[in-house]
Design an enzyme around this catalytic site. Structure first.
Site, short mmCIF file in Angstrom:
data_model
loop_
_atom_site.label_atom_id
_atom_site.label_comp_id
_atom_site.label_asym_id
_atom_site.label_seq_id
_atom_site.Cartn_x
_atom_site.Cartn_y
_atom_site.Cartn_z
N GLY A 136 0.83 -1.20 0.00
CA GLY A 136 0.00 0.00 0.00
C GLY A 136 0.86 1.24 0.00
O GLY A 136 2.09 1.18 -0.03
N GLY A 151 2.64 4.72 1.32
CA GLY A 151 3.31 5.11 2.55
C GLY A 151 2.44 5.96 3.45
O GLY A 151 2.46 5.82 4.67
N VAL A 210 -0.75 2.94 4.67
CA VAL A 210 -0.25 1.73 5.33
C VAL A 210 1.04 2.03 6.10
O VAL A 210 1.19 1.64 7.27
CB VAL A 210 -0.01 0.62 4.29
CG1 VAL A 210 0.68 -0.58 4.94
CG2 VAL A 210 -1.32 0.19 3.66
N GLY A 211 1.97 2.74 5.48
CA GLY A 211 3.22 3.06 6.17
C GLY A 211 2.99 3.91 7.41
O GLY A 211 3.61 3.68 8.45
N GLU A 257 17.68 3.32 7.19
CA GLU A 257 18.75 3.31 6.19
C GLU A 257 18.31 4.26 5.10
O GLU A 257 17.39 3.96 4.34
CB GLU A 257 18.99 1.89 5.68
CG GLU A 257 20.29 1.75 4.90
CD GLU A 257 20.09 1.96 3.43
OE1 GLU A 257 20.44 3.06 2.95
OE2 GLU A 257 19.60 1.03 2.75
N GLU A 269 20.95 14.34 -3.17
CA GLU A 269 20.87 12.99 -3.77
C GLU A 269 19.99 13.04 -5.01
O GLU A 269 18.81 13.37 -4.94
CB GLU A 269 20.32 11.99 -2.76
CG GLU A 269 20.38 10.56 -3.25
CD GLU A 269 19.95 9.56 -2.20
OE1 GLU A 269 20.61 8.51 -2.08
OE2 GLU A 269 18.97 9.83 -1.48
#
Length: 475
Positions: A200, A202, A205-206, A244, A378
Site C-alpha cells: 500500500g 506510505g 499503510v506506512g 537506512e 541525492e
C-alpha cells in the site's frame, strides 16, 4: 498483464479492504504491464493484530526451529530466482546482469541469517548478571522500490532470526516482485501471523505501521525525508527504529592511484543499479593536478557505457523506475548546467537511439565545487560530478562536508595510505579498492544517512532488547 489483487495476512492470501487500483509500468517502454489493488490502514491494522497474536508463541521458539525456517525460506526463494529475475527486469528495469544479482541476493540474505543464528548466543555474562537478548515484538518493515525483493528478505530474515513477528509494507511500485517473494515465503510454511505483507501507500499503510502502539520496532529503507517522518511518528510510543536513508557517497581517487583501474571502478560505483542506489559513488574526488587525465578517461569510459534495453547483456544502465523519477533526474541535470558546471559527457534527454522509456543519458559534470546542489543533494540517477582537491587533507574535508554518511570509496595503490584515509571518513561503510559487499559486516549510515545498522550480528541485535537478570538463588 499482471493483476495483483491479494495481500498476505495471518498465513493466507486475502483480498484487501482497500480498493484503490495502482498501475504497474515497464520503465523500459513506459507501458502499463499490470495493476495492483492497494491495501489501506484497515488492512495494516489487521496485519498488526495477526502479528501481535503470533508473537508470544514465535518468540518462545528455539534457535534450531528458526534456523530451519530460514533455510526453508532460502530454498523457496532460491527456487524462484529465474521468475524473480524476469520480474525485476520487466517491472523495475534493472539490466539483466544486475537483476540476476538482485534475485540471488534475496535468497542469500536468508541463508546468511541462518548461518549467523546458528552461532549466536542469546545469553551472556556481564559481571554477576546474566544478559538475555529478548525479541522486541512486532516489527514493521518498510521497503523501497530499488531492490524490493532483497530488502523484504533481508529485513524479514533478521526479524525471524531474532524471534520477532513482522508486518511488511513493500513499495507499491514493486508489487509483481512482492507477489513472487510472498508465494515463496508462504511455501516455506511459517506459522500464521509470523509474517504479513500489505502492499500500500506510505501515507496510509506506512503511516499506520509507524504510529501503531502494537508495533515495537520499525526498520525502514528509503529517503531521508520520509525517514524523519517515520521517526517522528514512532516517537510517541518510543519505537525502536532502524533507518537506512539517503547518501551522496564520495569516491576518493588518491594521487597515487592507477587511473586506468581507478576511473572505471569509480564510474561503476556511481552507475551501480542505474544510479538508483543510496550507496552510489556520485561525488568523484580527484587530485587537481591529474584532473585533465581523469576527464579524458571519464569521457572514454562513460562513452562506452551502454544505456538501453535491460534485457540486453551489454546494457549497464537501465531506465529510471518511473516518469516522476526520470523528470527528477532531468531537473537535476538542468540545475547543474544552470549552476555553471560543465557537462563532460551526457546531458538532458534520452540516450541516442532510444525513443521511448524512462532512460537517462549517463552523465558526468566537471567544473564542480562541493557547494553546488548537484554535489550536495541525492539525485538518484546516473549523474556524477568530478570535484578536484588540492591535497589529501582537502580531499578528506570535501568527502566529509556533506549531510550524509552512508558509504564511501577510497582508490589508491598504497594499501596503508588508503586504510589511513578510510579511517578518517565519516561513513558507515568504506570500500577500499573494491566494490564488494560483505553480508556479515554492519551496514548503515552516519549523520542523515540513518540510524542503526543492518546485516550480521549488528542487524540481528536491532530486533533484540538486552535484559539483565541479577539475583541470589537458594542452593
Amino acid at each position: 498483464m499482471q493483476n495483483i489483487d491479494q495481500i498476505y495476512i495471518n498465513g493466507a492470501f486475502v483480498t484487501p479492504h482497500g480498493e484503490e487500483l495502482f498501475e504497474l509500468f515497464n520503465p523500459a517502454t513506459a507501458q502499463v504491464i499490470g495493476r495492483v489493488r492497494l491495501a489501506d490502514a484497515e488492512d495494516a491494522r489487521r496485519a498488526i493484530a495477526a502479528a501481535k497474536q503470533a508473537f508470544p508463541a514465535f518468540a518462545a521458539t528455539d534457535k534450531a526451529t528458526r534456523v530451519a525456517l530460514l533455510r526453508r525460506m532460502h530454498a523457496e526463494v532460491q527456487a524462484r530466482e529465474d521468475e524473480l529475475t524476469a520480474a525485476i527486469i520487466e517491472e523495475y528495469g534493472a539490466p539483466v546482469s544486475r537483476a540476476k544479482w538482485m534475485a540471488a541476493h534475496a535468497a542469500h540474505v536468508l541463508q546468511d541469517a541462518a548461518q549467523l543464528l546458528e552461532g549466536y548466543d542469546f545469553r551472556r555474562r556481564a559481571g554477576s548478571a546474566e544478559v538475555v537478548m529478548q525479541p522486541l515484538g512486532v516489527a514493521g518493515l518498510i521497503t523501497p522500490w530499488n531492490s524490493n525483493a532483497g530488502f523484504i528478505c533481508g529485513k524479514l530474515a533478521a526479524a525471524i532470526a531474532a524471534g520477532c513477528t513482522a508486518v511488511l509494507k513493500p513499495s507499491e511500485m514493486s508489487a509483481w516482485q512482492t507477489r513472487i517473494v510472498t508465494e515463496a515465503l508462504h511455501a516455506a510454511g511459517l506459522p500464521p501471523g509470523v509474517f504479513n505483507i500489505v502492499t500500500g501507500r506510505g501515507e496510509t499503510v506506512g503511516a499506520e505501521i509507524s504510529a501503531h502502539p502494537d508495533v515495537a520496532k520499525i526498520s525502514f529503507t528509503g529517503s531521508t525525508a520520509v525517514g524523519k517522518t517515520i521517526l517522528r511518528a514512532g516517537a510517541e510510543t518510543l519505537k525502536r527504529v532502524t533507518l537506512e536513508l539517503g547518501g551522496k557517497s564520495p569516491v576518493l581517487v588518491l594521487d597515487d592511484a592507477d587511473l586506468a583501474t581507478a576511473i572505471p571502478m569509480a564510474i561503476q560505483a556511481g552507475f551501480t543499479n542505474s544510479g538508483q542506489a543510496c550507496i552510489a559513488g556520485t561525488r568523484i574526488l580527484v587530485p587537481q593536478a591529474r584532473l585533465a587525465e581523469v576527464e579524458a578517461l571519464v569521457q572514454t569510459v562513460v562513452g562506452r557505457t551502454r544505456a538501453g534495453d535491460p534485457r540486453d547483456p551489454a546494457t549497464e544502465v537501465g531506465p529510471m523506475v518511473s516518469q516522476r523519477q526520470w523528470e527528477r533526474v532531468q531537473r537535476y541535470i538542468r540545475i547543474g548546467i544552470d549552476e555553471g558546471a560543465q557537462l563532460l559527457v551526457g546531458g538532458e534527454g534520452l540516450p541516442p537511439g532510444l525513443q521511448a522509456g524512462w532512460f537517462v543519458r549517463p552523465t558526468v559534470f566537471t567544473g564542480v565545487h562541493n557547494q553546488m546542489r548537484i554535489a550536495r543533494e541525492e539525485i538518484f540517477g546516473p549523474v556524477l560530478v568530478l570535484i578536484p582537491y588540492r591535497d589529501e587533507e582537502d580531499a578528506i574535508a570535501i568527502a566529509n562536508d556533506t549531510p550524509y554518511g552512508l558509504q564511501a570509496y577510497v582508490l589508491s595503490s598504497n594499501s596503508a595510505r588508503a586504510q589511513a584515509v578510510a579511517a578518517r571518513i565519516d561513513a558507515g561503510r568504506v570500500l577500499v579498492n573494491t566494490l564488494a559487499h560483505e553480508p556479515l559486516a554492519p551496514f548503515g549510515g552516519f549523520k542523515q544517512s540513518g540510524i542503526g545498522r543492518e546485516y550480521g550480528s549488528f542487524g540481528l541485535e536491532a530486533f533484540l532488547e538486552p535484559k539483565s537478570v541479577l539475583g541470589v538463588y537458594p542452593a
